[in-house]
Motif scaffolding. Sequence first.
Motif, PDB file in Angstrom:
ATOM      1  N   LEU A  52       0.815  -1.208   0.000  1.00 42.38           N
ATOM      2  CA  LEU A  52       0.000   0.000   0.000  1.00 42.38           C
ATOM      3  C   LEU A  52       0.849   1.260   0.000  1.00 42.38           C
ATOM      4  CD1 LEU A  52      -2.727   1.423   0.166  1.00 42.38           C
ATOM      5  CD2 LEU A  52      -2.577   1.186   2.632  1.00 42.38           C
ATOM      6  N   GLY A  53       1.890   1.290   0.838  1.00 40.72           N
ATOM      7  CA  GLY A  53       2.701   2.482   0.955  1.00 40.72           C
ATOM      8  C   GLY A  53       1.848   3.695   1.257  1.00 40.72           C
ATOM      9  N   PHE A  54       2.176   4.797   0.621  1.00 43.97           N
ATOM     10  CA  PHE A  54       1.425   6.026   0.847  1.00 43.97           C
ATOM     11  C   PHE A  54       0.715   6.482  -0.418  1.00 43.97           C
ATOM     12  CE2 PHE A  54       4.615   5.931   4.134  1.00 43.97           C
ATOM     13  CZ  PHE A  54       3.828   6.127   5.255  1.00 43.97           C
ATOM     14  N   SER A  55       0.453   5.563  -1.299  1.00 37.78           N
ATOM     15  CA  SER A  55      -0.239   5.934  -2.530  1.00 37.78           C
ATOM     16  C   SER A  55      -1.689   6.299  -2.242  1.00 37.78           C
ATOM     17  CB  SER A  55      -0.182   4.790  -3.540  1.00 37.78           C
ATOM     18  OG  SER A  55      -0.847   3.678  -3.019  1.00 37.78           O
ATOM     19  N   LEU A  56      -2.288   6.981  -3.188  1.00 38.40           N
ATOM     20  CA  LEU A  56      -3.665   7.449  -3.019  1.00 38.40           C
ATOM     21  C   LEU A  56      -4.611   6.287  -2.773  1.00 38.40           C
ATOM     22  CD1 LEU A  56      -5.831   9.630  -3.106  1.00 38.40           C
ATOM     23  CD2 LEU A  56      -5.835   9.424  -5.592  1.00 38.40           C
ATOM     24  N   VAL A  57      -4.533   5.252  -3.564  1.00 37.75           N
ATOM     25  CA  VAL A  57      -5.431   4.119  -3.410  1.00 37.75           C
ATOM     26  C   VAL A  57      -4.737   2.838  -3.833  1.00 37.75           C
ATOM     27  CG1 VAL A  57      -7.560   5.426  -3.830  1.00 37.75           C
ATOM     28  CG2 VAL A  57      -6.387   4.325  -5.726  1.00 37.75           C
ATOM     29  N   VAL A  58      -5.240   1.762  -3.357  1.00 40.85           N
ATOM     30  CA  VAL A  58      -4.859   0.458  -3.858  1.00 40.85           C
ATOM     31  C   VAL A  58      -6.111  -0.110  -4.469  1.00 40.85           C
ATOM     32  CG1 VAL A  58      -4.129  -1.871  -3.245  1.00 40.85           C
ATOM     33  CG2 VAL A  58      -3.076   0.089  -2.144  1.00 40.85           C
ATOM     34  N   ARG A  79      -7.652  -4.480  18.259  1.00 40.07           N
ATOM     35  CA  ARG A  79      -8.519  -4.252  17.086  1.00 40.07           C
ATOM     36  C   ARG A  79      -7.800  -3.367  16.070  1.00 40.07           C
ATOM     37  NH1 ARG A  79     -12.414  -6.752  14.632  1.00 40.07           N
ATOM     38  NH2 ARG A  79     -13.994  -5.427  13.726  1.00 40.07           N
ATOM     39  N   HIS A  80      -7.891  -3.734  14.776  1.00 37.31           N
ATOM     40  CA  HIS A  80      -7.219  -3.001  13.708  1.00 37.31           C
ATOM     41  C   HIS A  80      -8.126  -2.872  12.494  1.00 37.31           C
ATOM     42  CE1 HIS A  80      -3.479  -3.402  15.915  1.00 37.31           C
ATOM     43  NE2 HIS A  80      -3.800  -4.669  16.106  1.00 37.31           N
ATOM     44  N   THR A  81      -7.821  -1.890  11.647  1.00 37.91           N
ATOM     45  CA  THR A  81      -8.520  -1.696  10.385  1.00 37.91           C
ATOM     46  C   THR A  81      -7.492  -1.426   9.299  1.00 37.91           C
ATOM     47  OG1 THR A  81     -10.454  -0.781  11.502  1.00 37.91           O
ATOM     48  CG2 THR A  81     -10.235  -0.288   9.171  1.00 37.91           C
ATOM     49  N   PHE A  82      -7.649  -2.116   8.145  1.00 41.25           N
ATOM     50  CA  PHE A  82      -6.840  -1.828   6.948  1.00 41.25           C
ATOM     51  C   PHE A  82      -7.680  -1.067   5.959  1.00 41.25           C
ATOM     52  CE2 PHE A  82      -3.778  -5.654   7.286  1.00 41.25           C
ATOM     53  CZ  PHE A  82      -2.787  -4.865   7.821  1.00 41.25           C
ATOM     54  N   PRO A  83      -7.132  -0.038   5.287  1.00 39.84           N
ATOM     55  CA  PRO A  83      -5.792   0.457   5.538  1.00 39.84           C
ATOM     56  C   PRO A  83      -5.703   1.126   6.899  1.00 39.84           C
ATOM     57  CG  PRO A  83      -6.862   1.782   3.845  1.00 39.84           C
ATOM     58  CD  PRO A  83      -7.791   0.673   4.198  1.00 39.84           C
ATOM     59  N   GLY A 131      -5.231  12.780   2.428  1.00 40.35           N
ATOM     60  CA  GLY A 131      -5.636  12.294   3.748  1.00 40.35           C
ATOM     61  C   GLY A 131      -5.549  10.783   3.847  1.00 40.35           C
ATOM     62  N   GLN A 132      -6.554  10.182   4.473  1.00 39.63           N
ATOM     63  CA  GLN A 132      -6.578   8.739   4.714  1.00 39.63           C
ATOM     64  C   GLN A 132      -6.516   7.937   3.410  1.00 39.63           C
ATOM     65  OE1 GLN A 132      -6.893   6.630   7.607  1.00 39.63           O
ATOM     66  NE2 GLN A 132      -6.611   5.060   6.069  1.00 39.63           N
ATOM     67  N   ALA A 133      -5.582   7.017   3.322  1.00 36.35           N
ATOM     68  CA  ALA A 133      -5.510   6.104   2.180  1.00 36.35           C
ATOM     69  C   ALA A 133      -6.713   5.174   2.239  1.00 36.35           C
ATOM     70  CB  ALA A 133      -4.216   5.310   2.221  1.00 36.35           C
ATOM     71  N   ALA A 134      -7.123   4.658   1.084  1.00 38.76           N
ATOM     72  CA  ALA A 134      -8.293   3.776   1.035  1.00 38.76           C
ATOM     73  C   ALA A 134      -8.141   2.761  -0.076  1.00 38.76           C
ATOM     74  CB  ALA A 134      -9.565   4.599   0.801  1.00 38.76           C
ATOM     75  N   ARG A 146     -15.949   2.127  -7.204  1.00 32.09           N
ATOM     76  CA  ARG A 146     -15.293   3.345  -6.711  1.00 32.09           C
ATOM     77  C   ARG A 146     -15.595   3.666  -5.247  1.00 32.09           C
ATOM     78  NH1 ARG A 146     -11.226   4.620  -9.194  1.00 32.09           N
ATOM     79  NH2 ARG A 146     -11.340   6.778  -8.585  1.00 32.09           N
ATOM     80  N   GLU A 147     -16.388   2.825  -4.559  1.00 33.70           N
ATOM     81  CA  GLU A 147     -16.598   3.034  -3.118  1.00 33.70           C
ATOM     82  C   GLU A 147     -15.378   2.550  -2.351  1.00 33.70           C
ATOM     83  OE1 GLU A 147     -21.062   3.093  -1.593  1.00 33.70           O
ATOM     84  OE2 GLU A 147     -20.499   1.110  -2.320  1.00 33.70           O
ATOM     85  N   ARG A 148     -15.195   3.138  -1.182  1.00 32.01           N
ATOM     86  CA  ARG A 148     -14.095   2.739  -0.292  1.00 32.01           C
ATOM     87  C   ARG A 148     -14.477   1.499   0.500  1.00 32.01           C
ATOM     88  NH1 ARG A 148     -11.604   8.180   2.382  1.00 32.01           N
ATOM     89  NH2 ARG A 148     -11.197   9.233   0.417  1.00 32.01           N
ATOM     90  N   VAL A 149     -13.473   0.675   0.763  1.00 27.86           N
ATOM     91  CA  VAL A 149     -13.654  -0.529   1.577  1.00 27.86           C
ATOM     92  C   VAL A 149     -12.573  -0.546   2.645  1.00 27.86           C
ATOM     93  CG1 VAL A 149     -13.716  -3.052   1.595  1.00 27.86           C
ATOM     94  CG2 VAL A 149     -14.482  -1.814  -0.434  1.00 27.86           C
ATOM     95  N   PHE A 150     -12.974  -0.859   3.872  1.00 29.25           N
ATOM     96  CA  PHE A 150     -12.041  -1.033   4.980  1.00 29.25           C
ATOM     97  C   PHE A 150     -12.247  -2.426   5.552  1.00 29.25           C
ATOM     98  CE2 PHE A 150     -12.814   3.464   4.558  1.00 29.25           C
ATOM     99  CZ  PHE A 150     -11.555   4.022   4.703  1.00 29.25           C
ATOM    100  N   PHE A 151     -11.186  -3.057   6.026  1.00 25.17           N
ATOM    101  CA  PHE A 151     -11.257  -4.394   6.615  1.00 25.17           C
ATOM    102  C   PHE A 151     -10.831  -4.318   8.073  1.00 25.17           C
ATOM    103  CE2 PHE A 151     -10.843  -5.109   2.133  1.00 25.17           C
ATOM    104  CZ  PHE A 151     -11.727  -6.146   1.897  1.00 25.17           C
ATOM    105  N   SER A 152     -11.684  -4.814   8.965  1.00 26.75           N
ATOM    106  CA  SER A 152     -11.379  -4.821  10.392  1.00 26.75           C
ATOM    107  C   SER A 152     -11.103  -6.244  10.868  1.00 26.75           C
ATOM    108  CB  SER A 152     -12.549  -4.237  11.186  1.00 26.75           C
ATOM    109  OG  SER A 152     -12.709  -2.879  10.860  1.00 26.75           O
ATOM    110  N   PHE A 153     -10.314  -6.337  11.928  1.00 29.26           N
ATOM    111  CA  PHE A 153      -9.980  -7.629  12.519  1.00 29.26           C
ATOM    112  C   PHE A 153      -9.368  -7.387  13.893  1.00 29.26           C
ATOM    113  CE2 PHE A 153      -6.510  -6.070   9.985  1.00 29.26           C
ATOM    114  CZ  PHE A 153      -5.379  -6.272  10.759  1.00 29.26           C
TER     115      PHE A 153
END
Length: 168
Positions: free
Chosen positions: A4-10, A91-95, A104-107, A52-59
């Motif tokens: 992922l690095g610091f790019s705008l999106v993956v 608890r964590h969330t990616f990205p 701002g926040q990568a997504a 084009r919607e954002r997705v976050f993964f929690s675990f």
Amino acid sequence: MRFLGFSLVVLLLVGCAPQPGIGEKERREWGLQPIISGFAPDRGEGGKYKLRERVFFSFTLSQPGYVTLVTMDSDGTTVVLERNVQLPAGRHTFPLATDRNAQGQAAYLVVPPLGPSRFRLLYTDVPATNRELFRGKLSNDEFNRHTQAYLSAATVRDVAETWMEAVQ
């Protein structure tokens, strides 16, 4: 190093049929321990996302270690979204919230093809060193063999799987 690095999106590759999660047979054969829990996209397992919607993964991790997030699309193309991210227990969330870019926040953004997509979260107690794994198109059996090889150097290891669906 993380993909992922610091790019705008993956961009997430979506479009594979969801497979059953890691079964008891694999858990025994792979020597998995219950470290990962609650792994799911932010709309829950099987959640629907428009293009084009954002997705976050929690675990949640029950102990500190290293995690890698891999996706596989319907034609077997695999992409490593995060590799060897060292995290504490909890608890964590990616990205991660620390993954920033100029806006701002990568997504992660949903991109074609439409349909279900499969994600696998791998936990190891030591950083994995084989960077040649999870490249190209893999069958389900090959995906499992790559997972086993990735986990092989770790004494403590776990795998969790989830899916989501891209819709119009």
